[in-house]
Design a protein around this motif. Structure first.
Motif, short mmCIF file in Angstrom:
data_model
loop_
_atom_site.label_atom_id
_atom_site.label_comp_id
_atom_site.label_asym_id
_atom_site.label_seq_id
_atom_site.Cartn_x
_atom_site.Cartn_y
_atom_site.Cartn_z
N ARG A 105 -41.90 -60.13 -2.72
CA ARG A 105 -41.67 -58.94 -1.89
C ARG A 105 -42.16 -57.66 -2.56
NH1 ARG A 105 -35.46 -59.50 -0.61
NH2 ARG A 105 -35.78 -57.36 0.10
N ASP A 106 -42.79 -57.77 -3.72
CA ASP A 106 -43.31 -56.62 -4.47
C ASP A 106 -42.23 -55.64 -4.91
OD1 ASP A 106 -45.94 -57.47 -4.53
OD2 ASP A 106 -46.47 -56.45 -2.67
N VAL A 107 -41.00 -56.11 -5.04
CA VAL A 107 -39.95 -55.30 -5.65
C VAL A 107 -40.19 -55.27 -7.16
CG1 VAL A 107 -37.47 -55.17 -6.12
CG2 VAL A 107 -38.29 -55.76 -3.84
N VAL A 108 -40.66 -56.40 -7.66
CA VAL A 108 -41.04 -56.56 -9.06
C VAL A 108 -42.54 -56.86 -9.08
CG1 VAL A 108 -40.69 -57.98 -11.11
CG2 VAL A 108 -38.76 -57.42 -9.67
N VAL A 109 -43.29 -56.13 -9.91
CA VAL A 109 -44.74 -56.30 -9.94
C VAL A 109 -45.23 -56.46 -11.37
CG1 VAL A 109 -45.12 -54.99 -7.81
CG2 VAL A 109 -45.14 -53.81 -10.00
N PRO A 110 -46.38 -57.11 -11.55
CA PRO A 110 -46.97 -57.20 -12.90
C PRO A 110 -47.36 -55.82 -13.42
CG PRO A 110 -48.00 -58.76 -11.39
CD PRO A 110 -47.14 -57.86 -10.56
N ILE A 111 -47.36 -55.67 -14.72
CA ILE A 111 -47.79 -54.43 -15.36
C ILE A 111 -49.23 -54.63 -15.79
CG2 ILE A 111 -47.38 -52.81 -17.25
CD1 ILE A 111 -44.47 -53.84 -17.30
N ALA A 112 -50.10 -53.72 -15.40
CA ALA A 112 -51.52 -53.83 -15.74
C ALA A 112 -51.70 -53.88 -17.25
CB ALA A 112 -52.28 -52.65 -15.16
N GLY A 113 -52.39 -54.91 -17.73
CA GLY A 113 -52.70 -55.05 -19.14
C GLY A 113 -51.60 -55.67 -19.98
N VAL A 114 -50.46 -56.02 -19.36
CA VAL A 114 -49.34 -56.62 -20.09
C VAL A 114 -49.03 -57.97 -19.43
CG1 VAL A 114 -46.95 -56.34 -20.82
CG2 VAL A 114 -48.41 -54.33 -20.59
N THR A 115 -49.06 -59.04 -20.22
CA THR A 115 -48.89 -60.37 -19.63
C THR A 115 -47.46 -60.88 -19.67
OG1 THR A 115 -49.42 -61.40 -21.77
CG2 THR A 115 -51.24 -61.03 -20.21
N ASP A 116 -46.62 -60.37 -20.56
CA ASP A 116 -45.28 -60.93 -20.71
C ASP A 116 -44.18 -60.10 -20.07
OD1 ASP A 116 -45.53 -58.85 -22.52
OD2 ASP A 116 -44.28 -59.81 -24.03
N ARG A 117 -44.52 -59.08 -19.29
CA ARG A 117 -43.52 -58.23 -18.67
C ARG A 117 -43.88 -57.95 -17.20
NH1 ARG A 117 -41.08 -58.91 -22.93
NH2 ARG A 117 -40.37 -57.34 -24.37
N LEU A 118 -42.84 -57.68 -16.42
CA LEU A 118 -42.97 -57.24 -15.04
C LEU A 118 -42.21 -55.92 -14.93
CD1 LEU A 118 -42.10 -60.65 -13.33
CD2 LEU A 118 -44.38 -59.69 -13.64
N ARG A 119 -42.39 -55.18 -13.83
CA ARG A 119 -41.72 -53.89 -13.67
C ARG A 119 -41.10 -53.76 -12.29
NH1 ARG A 119 -45.06 -49.85 -15.93
NH2 ARG A 119 -43.66 -49.99 -17.69
N PHE A 120 -39.89 -53.18 -12.25
CA PHE A 120 -39.23 -52.87 -10.99
C PHE A 120 -39.92 -51.68 -10.34
CE2 PHE A 120 -35.72 -55.29 -12.76
CZ PHE A 120 -35.13 -55.85 -11.63
N GLN A 121 -40.23 -51.81 -9.05
CA GLN A 121 -40.83 -50.71 -8.29
C GLN A 121 -39.76 -49.80 -7.70
OE1 GLN A 121 -44.00 -50.70 -9.37
NE2 GLN A 121 -44.72 -50.34 -7.30
N VAL A 122 -38.57 -50.32 -7.48
CA VAL A 122 -37.47 -49.57 -6.87
C VAL A 122 -36.19 -49.89 -7.62
CG1 VAL A 122 -38.50 -49.56 -4.56
CG2 VAL A 122 -36.98 -51.41 -5.21
N ASP A 123 -35.17 -49.05 -7.42
CA ASP A 123 -33.84 -49.38 -7.93
C ASP A 123 -33.36 -50.63 -7.20
OD1 ASP A 123 -32.41 -46.04 -8.32
OD2 ASP A 123 -33.97 -47.06 -9.43
N TRP A 124 -32.74 -51.56 -7.93
CA TRP A 124 -32.26 -52.78 -7.29
C TRP A 124 -30.83 -53.05 -7.72
CZ3 TRP A 124 -34.45 -55.14 -3.35
CH2 TRP A 124 -33.89 -56.36 -2.94
N CYS A 125 -29.95 -53.26 -6.75
CA CYS A 125 -28.54 -53.48 -7.02
C CYS A 125 -28.25 -54.98 -7.10
CB CYS A 125 -27.70 -52.84 -5.92
SG CYS A 125 -25.93 -52.92 -6.26
N PHE A 126 -27.59 -55.37 -8.20
CA PHE A 126 -27.16 -56.75 -8.41
C PHE A 126 -25.65 -56.82 -8.25
CE2 PHE A 126 -31.18 -56.45 -10.61
CZ PHE A 126 -31.80 -57.64 -10.30
N PHE A 127 -25.15 -58.03 -8.06
CA PHE A 127 -23.71 -58.24 -7.89
C PHE A 127 -22.91 -57.76 -9.10
CE2 PHE A 127 -20.00 -61.11 -8.33
CZ PHE A 127 -19.32 -60.72 -7.20
N SER A 128 -23.46 -57.96 -10.30
CA SER A 128 -22.76 -57.56 -11.52
C SER A 128 -23.77 -57.30 -12.64
CB SER A 128 -21.80 -58.67 -11.97
OG SER A 128 -22.54 -59.81 -12.38
#
Length: 159
Positions: A105-128
């Motif tokens: 859903r593109d909430v989390v996207v790859p970071i250009a030039g970084v293979t081992d990390r992804l980045r949140f595009q928006v604030d995301w609420c988790f249960f805990s």
């Protein structure tokens, strides 16, 4: 250059610098300064909400840079936060499905030039905080990985 400037502004904001992205809380907005009617007071109140800023936590696990805070609905991981791209075998299946869903859903996207990390595009609420920690780490870790930042006070904060 626009991409570089946008990313630099996000990093400055995440580091605590609020001067770049906002007005001083003690001063009215540009719209409020130019208007002498009763609407000016309302514009200032809208531009400068009085709700308290939530206490921010840093993620302390394997050098992953992430920020989050407690909200009424659960624990929110802030936009711009990183998460580990790989998943361990011990990670629960529901967290694996959620990671795949948010990536699709593109909430989390790859970071250009970084293979081992992804980045949140928006604030995301988790249960805990525990679920957020598992999601960000890609491993079965505890919510105690969210700690108060140990660094110096934020730079350039307007008062």
């Amino acid at each position: 250059m626009e991409l570089l400037a946008t990313q630099a502004r996000r990093l400055l904001f995440d580091a605590g610098c609020r001067v770049v992205d906002g007005n001083l809380l003690s001063q009215p907005t540009a719209q409020g300064k130019g208007d002498d009617s009763d609407d000016a007071k309302e514009a200032v109140e809208i531009a400068c909400p009085t709700r308290p800023v939530p206490e921010e936590f840093a993620f302390d696990y394997r050098g992953i840079w992430a920020r989050g805070y407690h909200a009424d609905q659960g624990f929110v991981v802030a936009a711009g936060s990183e998460l580990r791209a790989t998943e361990t075998h011990s990670l629960r299946k529901n967290i694996k499905r959620l990671r795949a869903d948010l990536l699709a859903r593109d909430v989390v996207v790859p970071i250009a030039g970084v293979t081992d990390r992804l980045r949140f595009q928006v604030d995301w609420c988790f249960f805990s905080a525990a679920v957020a920690a598992k999601f960000v780490a890609g491993a079965h870790v505890a919510g105690t990985k969210w700690v108060l930042p140990r660094n110096a006070p934020p730079i350039g904060r307007a008062t």
